[in-house]
Design a protein around this motif. Sequence first.
Motif, PDB file in Angstrom:
ATOM      1  N   TYR A  23       0.841  -1.208   0.000  1.00 34.90           N
ATOM      2  CA  TYR A  23       0.000   0.000   0.000  1.00 34.90           C
ATOM      3  C   TYR A  23       0.876   1.258   0.000  1.00 34.90           C
ATOM      4  N   LEU A  24       1.866   1.291   0.889  1.00 37.73           N
ATOM      5  CA  LEU A  24       2.743   2.456   0.989  1.00 37.73           C
ATOM      6  C   LEU A  24       3.656   2.579  -0.232  1.00 37.73           C
ATOM      7  N   ASN A  25       4.078   1.440  -0.780  1.00 40.75           N
ATOM      8  CA  ASN A  25       4.921   1.462  -1.979  1.00 40.75           C
ATOM      9  C   ASN A  25       4.188   2.110  -3.153  1.00 40.75           C
ATOM     10  N   ALA A  26       2.894   1.859  -3.252  1.00 50.10           N
ATOM     11  CA  ALA A  26       2.097   2.471  -4.321  1.00 50.10           C
ATOM     12  C   ALA A  26       2.109   3.990  -4.187  1.00 50.10           C
ATOM     13  N   ARG A  27       2.000   4.466  -2.961  1.00 48.85           N
ATOM     14  CA  ARG A  27       2.041   5.918  -2.736  1.00 48.85           C
ATOM     15  C   ARG A  27       3.412   6.482  -3.102  1.00 48.85           C
ATOM     16  N   LEU A  28       4.475   5.801  -2.689  1.00 44.67           N
ATOM     17  CA  LEU A  28       5.819   6.266  -3.001  1.00 44.67           C
ATOM     18  C   LEU A  28       6.069   6.277  -4.507  1.00 44.67           C
ATOM     19  N   THR A  29       5.574   5.255  -5.196  1.00 43.40           N
ATOM     20  CA  THR A  29       5.710   5.194  -6.653  1.00 43.40           C
ATOM     21  C   THR A  29       4.949   6.335  -7.307  1.00 43.40           C
ATOM     22  N   SER A  30       3.743   6.600  -6.828  1.00 46.76           N
ATOM     23  CA  SER A  30       2.960   7.701  -7.407  1.00 46.76           C
ATOM     24  C   SER A  30       3.605   9.058  -7.128  1.00 46.76           C
ATOM     25  N   ASP A  31       4.433   9.133  -6.083  1.00 46.52           N
ATOM     26  CA  ASP A  31       5.170  10.364  -5.778  1.00 46.52           C
ATOM     27  C   ASP A  31       6.432  10.496  -6.635  1.00 46.52           C
ATOM     28  N   GLY A  32       6.686   9.489  -7.498  1.00 44.12           N
ATOM     29  CA  GLY A  32       7.803   9.563  -8.429  1.00 44.12           C
ATOM     30  C   GLY A  32       9.037   8.780  -8.039  1.00 44.12           C
ATOM     31  N   HIS A  33       8.984   8.058  -6.920  1.00 47.99           N
ATOM     32  CA  HIS A  33      10.137   7.273  -6.498  1.00 47.99           C
ATOM     33  C   HIS A  33      10.143   5.918  -7.201  1.00 47.99           C
ATOM     34  N   ARG A  34      11.319   5.360  -7.342  1.00 46.55           N
ATOM     35  CA  ARG A  34      11.470   3.993  -7.836  1.00 46.55           C
ATOM     36  C   ARG A  34      11.506   3.093  -6.609  1.00 46.55           C
ATOM     37  N   VAL A  35      10.575   2.164  -6.509  1.00 43.61           N
ATOM     38  CA  VAL A  35      10.487   1.278  -5.342  1.00 43.61           C
ATOM     39  C   VAL A  35      10.844  -0.143  -5.764  1.00 43.61           C
ATOM     40  N   ILE A  36      11.788  -0.714  -5.050  1.00 41.47           N
ATOM     41  CA  ILE A  36      12.177  -2.106  -5.243  1.00 41.47           C
ATOM     42  C   ILE A  36      11.716  -2.860  -3.999  1.00 41.47           C
ATOM     43  N   GLU A  37      11.016  -3.965  -4.191  1.00 42.70           N
ATOM     44  CA  GLU A  37      10.495  -4.728  -3.061  1.00 42.70           C
ATOM     45  C   GLU A  37      11.365  -5.938  -2.770  1.00 42.70           C
ATOM     46  N   LEU A  38      11.662  -6.135  -1.491  1.00 38.10           N
ATOM     47  CA  LEU A  38      12.373  -7.316  -1.035  1.00 38.10           C
ATOM     48  C   LEU A  38      11.543  -7.968   0.063  1.00 38.10           C
ATOM     49  N   ASP A  39      11.013  -9.134  -0.235  1.00 37.87           N
ATOM     50  CA  ASP A  39      10.255  -9.922   0.739  1.00 37.87           C
ATOM     51  C   ASP A  39      11.221 -10.963   1.283  1.00 37.87           C
ATOM     52  N   ILE A  40      11.679 -10.774   2.506  1.00 42.22           N
ATOM     53  CA  ILE A  40      12.742 -11.623   3.050  1.00 42.22           C
ATOM     54  C   ILE A  40      12.339 -13.090   3.100  1.00 42.22           C
ATOM     55  N   ARG A  41      11.046 -13.372   3.201  1.00 40.59           N
ATOM     56  CA  ARG A  41      10.649 -14.789   3.273  1.00 40.59           C
ATOM     57  C   ARG A  41      10.945 -15.534   1.977  1.00 40.59           C
ATOM     58  N   THR A  42      11.276 -14.795   0.895  1.00 40.47           N
ATOM     59  CA  THR A  42      11.649 -15.442  -0.365  1.00 40.47           C
ATOM     60  C   THR A  42      13.158 -15.709  -0.443  1.00 40.47           C
ATOM     61  N   VAL A  43      13.904 -15.200   0.516  1.00 42.42           N
ATOM     62  CA  VAL A  43      15.341 -15.445   0.577  1.00 42.42           C
ATOM     63  C   VAL A  43      15.550 -16.845   1.157  1.00 42.42           C
ATOM     64  N   SER A  44      16.533 -17.543   0.657  1.00 34.97           N
ATOM     65  CA  SER A  44      16.811 -18.905   1.106  1.00 34.97           C
ATOM     66  C   SER A  44      16.930 -18.988   2.625  1.00 34.97           C
ATOM     67  N   ASP A 168       5.107  11.430   4.431  1.00 36.61           N
ATOM     68  CA  ASP A 168       5.444  12.823   4.130  1.00 36.61           C
ATOM     69  C   ASP A 168       6.772  13.202   4.776  1.00 36.61           C
ATOM     70  N   GLN A 169       6.984  12.803   6.037  1.00 35.53           N
ATOM     71  CA  GLN A 169       8.248  13.078   6.720  1.00 35.53           C
ATOM     72  C   GLN A 169       9.406  12.377   6.013  1.00 35.53           C
ATOM     73  N   PHE A 170       9.157  11.155   5.596  1.00 41.49           N
ATOM     74  CA  PHE A 170      10.160  10.372   4.870  1.00 41.49           C
ATOM     75  C   PHE A 170      10.514  11.077   3.561  1.00 41.49           C
ATOM     76  N   SER A 171       9.513  11.512   2.821  1.00 47.91           N
ATOM     77  CA  SER A 171       9.748  12.206   1.548  1.00 47.91           C
ATOM     78  C   SER A 171      10.508  13.512   1.765  1.00 47.91           C
ATOM     79  N   CYS A 172      10.173  14.237   2.821  1.00 45.45           N
ATOM     80  CA  CYS A 172      10.902  15.481   3.144  1.00 45.45           C
ATOM     81  C   CYS A 172      12.363  15.176   3.454  1.00 45.45           C
ATOM     82  N   ALA A 173      12.603  14.113   4.194  1.00 44.81           N
ATOM     83  CA  ALA A 173      13.980  13.730   4.524  1.00 44.81           C
ATOM     84  C   ALA A 173      14.752  13.357   3.270  1.00 44.81           C
ATOM     85  N   LEU A 174      14.076  12.720   2.309  1.00 44.07           N
ATOM     86  CA  LEU A 174      14.737  12.339   1.062  1.00 44.07           C
ATOM     87  C   LEU A 174      15.115  13.566   0.234  1.00 44.07           C
TER      88      LEU A 174
END
Length: 184
Positions: A23-44, A168-174
């Motif tokens: 959900y949050l990644n969709a917002r970040l993407t719509s704000d123009g960021h490139r989001v890469i997802e890492l789901d640790i449960r898929t790591v060996s 919003d705070q995260f985006s400001c920090a970026l």
Amino acid sequence: MSTILSVAGSPSATSRTARLLHYLNARLTSDGHRVIELDIRTVSAQALVGADFQHRDIVASTELFAQADALVIGTPVYKAAYSGLLKSLLDLLPQDALSGKTVLPLATGGSTAHVLAIDYALRPVLSSMGAAHIVQGRFVLDRELDLREDGSLVIEPTAAKALHQALDQFSCALAQPPMLPAAS
């Protein structure tokens, strides 16, 4: 815009934490960021538990951390701490894996008794790994996240507002220039 690594630290395939991150990644993407997802449960699991630093999953995860300008790290809270799965991966990353990066920590849990897990368990580890800026984290109660049968997520309005403020705070920090390490 920034490249953001979104790290899901839940071992569950039906994780509220992972759905919240989507959900949050969709917002970040719509704000123009490139989001890469890492789901640790898929790591060996064998690589994580066996501390196999050379395993292709660990090498690939390390490269994702290196490529990211910033991170959103989400974890369920178990026994008053972040997940063991997340801990296993963080232990295998280089000590400076977060050097110069901005981090937004998020946690989900069943009780407000676990609200301090971000500040007392996760934040010190992120700091020790060199994070330049750790944005004020957000804890979301499981009951504030409604997982629908169609796979959608509905967030209780007050929690949604708080999450959007954290983003919003995260985006400001970026948007701020990177902080330089103190002189030795």
